[in-house]
Design an enzyme around this catalytic site. Sequence first.
Site, short mmCIF file in Angstrom:
data_model
loop_
_atom_site.label_atom_id
_atom_site.label_comp_id
_atom_site.label_asym_id
_atom_site.label_seq_id
_atom_site.Cartn_x
_atom_site.Cartn_y
_atom_site.Cartn_z
N ALA A 90 13.38 10.83 -14.85
CA ALA A 90 14.43 10.15 -15.23
C ALA A 90 15.48 11.13 -15.33
O ALA A 90 15.42 12.44 -15.52
CB ALA A 90 13.99 9.67 -16.69
N GLU A 117 7.02 15.79 -19.57
CA GLU A 117 7.91 15.08 -20.70
C GLU A 117 7.84 15.87 -22.18
O GLU A 117 8.74 16.15 -23.12
CB GLU A 117 7.61 13.82 -21.21
CG GLU A 117 7.92 12.47 -20.06
CD GLU A 117 7.51 12.51 -18.73
OE1 GLU A 117 6.73 13.32 -18.43
OE2 GLU A 117 7.85 11.44 -18.05
N1 DAK Z 1 17.79 14.58 -14.53
C1 DAK Z 1 19.01 14.79 -13.89
N2 DAK Z 1 19.42 16.09 -12.91
C2 DAK Z 1 18.26 16.46 -12.77
C3 DAK Z 1 16.95 16.34 -12.69
C4 DAK Z 1 16.59 15.33 -13.72
N3 DAK Z 1 15.45 15.04 -14.08
N4 DAK Z 1 16.26 17.13 -12.11
C5 DAK Z 1 17.03 17.82 -11.12
N5 DAK Z 1 18.33 17.67 -11.43
C6 DAK Z 1 19.47 17.96 -11.05
C7 DAK Z 1 19.81 19.54 -11.70
O1 DAK Z 1 20.59 19.47 -12.73
C8 DAK Z 1 20.68 19.97 -10.47
O2 DAK Z 1 22.04 19.54 -10.75
P1 DAK Z 1 23.21 20.55 -10.78
O3 DAK Z 1 23.08 21.28 -11.93
O4 DAK Z 1 23.33 21.36 -9.23
O5 DAK Z 1 24.49 19.62 -10.87
C9 DAK Z 1 20.21 19.54 -9.22
O6 DAK Z 1 19.36 18.30 -9.69
C10 DAK Z 1 19.04 20.40 -8.59
O7 DAK Z 1 18.30 20.81 -9.52
P2 DAK Z 1 17.82 22.45 -9.59
O8 DAK Z 1 18.94 23.16 -9.30
O9 DAK Z 1 17.28 22.48 -10.73
O10 DAK Z 1 16.76 22.48 -8.59
P3 DAK Z 1 15.58 23.57 -8.51
O11 DAK Z 1 15.15 23.56 -7.09
O12 DAK Z 1 15.93 25.02 -9.09
O13 DAK Z 1 14.53 22.92 -9.45
C11 DAK Z 1 13.20 21.23 -10.43
C12 DAK Z 1 13.94 21.74 -9.27
C13 DAK Z 1 12.56 19.98 -10.21
C14 DAK Z 1 11.88 22.11 -10.74
C15 DAK Z 1 14.25 21.43 -11.57
O14 DAK Z 1 15.45 20.52 -11.06
C16 DAK Z 1 13.84 20.57 -12.83
O15 DAK Z 1 12.91 21.17 -13.59
N6 DAK Z 1 14.20 19.27 -13.02
C17 DAK Z 1 13.68 18.61 -14.16
C18 DAK Z 1 12.25 17.97 -13.93
C19 DAK Z 1 11.93 17.29 -15.39
O16 DAK Z 1 11.80 17.75 -16.22
N7 DAK Z 1 12.29 16.10 -15.17
C20 DAK Z 1 12.27 14.96 -16.24
C21 DAK Z 1 10.82 14.70 -16.62
S1 DAK Z 1 10.91 13.52 -17.98
C22 DAK Z 1 12.77 7.04 -20.90
C23 DAK Z 1 11.62 6.82 -20.50
C24 DAK Z 1 11.00 7.82 -19.48
C25 DAK Z 1 11.56 8.96 -19.48
C26 DAK Z 1 12.80 9.48 -20.39
C27 DAK Z 1 13.28 8.28 -20.82
N8 DAK Z 1 13.35 6.15 -21.78
C28 DAK Z 1 12.81 4.84 -21.88
C29 DAK Z 1 14.64 6.42 -22.48
C30 DAK Z 1 11.11 10.07 -18.61
C31 DAK Z 1 11.36 11.33 -18.85
C32 DAK Z 1 11.17 12.21 -17.72
O17 DAK Z 1 11.22 11.81 -16.39
#
Ligand code: DAK
Length: 260
Positions: free
Chosen positions: A66, A135
């Site tokens: 997300a 998460e």
């Molecule tokens: N959201 C927003 N932007 C993201 C993103 C994300 N999940 N994942 C990556 N990006 C963006 C980065 O911010 C970066 O943007 P800029 O800084 O260049 O503007 C761009 O994508 C490239 O990412 P990285 O530079 O970080 O790329 P790397 O190769 O270094 O790293 C990575 C890749 C996948 C390991 C890293 O980007 C990462 O850790 N990303 C986050 C992974 C994550 O934690 N995802 C979220 C999981 S929690 C809800 C219900 C459900 C949820 C939420 C709310 N409600 C009902 C309210 C679910 C939550 C989740 O999904």
Amino acid sequence: MEFQNILTQTEGAIQTITINRPKQLNALNKQTIEELSTAFKAAEANGSVRVIIVTGTGDKAFVAGADIKEFANFSVEQGAELAQKGQDTLFNLVERLKTPVIAAVNGFALGGGLELAMSAHIRICSSNAKMGLPEVSLGVIPGYGGTQRLPQLIGKGRANELVFSAQMIDGNRAEQIGLVNHCVEPEALMETANKLATKISRNSPSAIGFAIEAINAGFEAGTNGYDTEIRSFGKSFGTDDFKEGTTAFIEKRKPSFTGK
Ligand code: DAK
């Protein structure tokens, strides 16, 4: 239909829906969730689409979760409300479609991305896939069905470990533990998904729809899957597809199903 964050392409009976926010690693913001919902509903309503493939643009990410920037400031009420809305709008919707959905997982499938893949009926990934539910590393729990669908697919103990540790696993490990049906080399991903989709598309759409309903029923609290199976089995005898399937067998020809 005009979309900003997704692409749709139909070839024969197969529609491919591609999440297209490569700069954000295809993260699911609100608009993308709404566009996906619209596209899945339209594909289901389109009688000629028999299988849907969902994937992400590029080879780096299916969906990296997300959109963290969007939910960073949510309150308790907003969190619960949006989880409910998101599950209804997209994740439960996908699982309950009568048109089978194959997730072709290329690269990162994290958080909401893995939850989307788990809502699909079948998952195929590339060997460079990285999957996980991170998460708890952000101080929340999976909110789009992950705490329910992950244990259904890989068992409670393994799901506990993946969720509590927030660790990522690669495609081969995902195949070993049953999180995906097949893990293939990146260049073979779409071809493998399309081959399977083609195979599925030749079978009776109405029977597949009944099968989805019966299989899902076994995982729904308060629903007896065996009862659903009996009812759906009965209903299938009233379809044109049943007449066509049995007639084609007797006439020693390939069936031509209409889905009616
Ligand atoms: N959201 C927003 N932007 C993201 C993103 C994300 N999940 N994942 C990556 N990006 C963006 C980065 O911010 C970066 O943007 P800029 O800084 O260049 O503007 C761009 O994508 C490239 O990412 P990285 O530079 O970080 O790329 P790397 O190769 O270094 O790293 C990575 C890749 C996948 C390991 C890293 O980007 C990462 O850790 N990303 C986050 C992974 C994550 O934690 N995802 C979220 C999981 S929690 C809800 C219900 C459900 C949820 C939420 C709310 N409600 C009902 C309210 C679910 C939550 C989740 O999904």
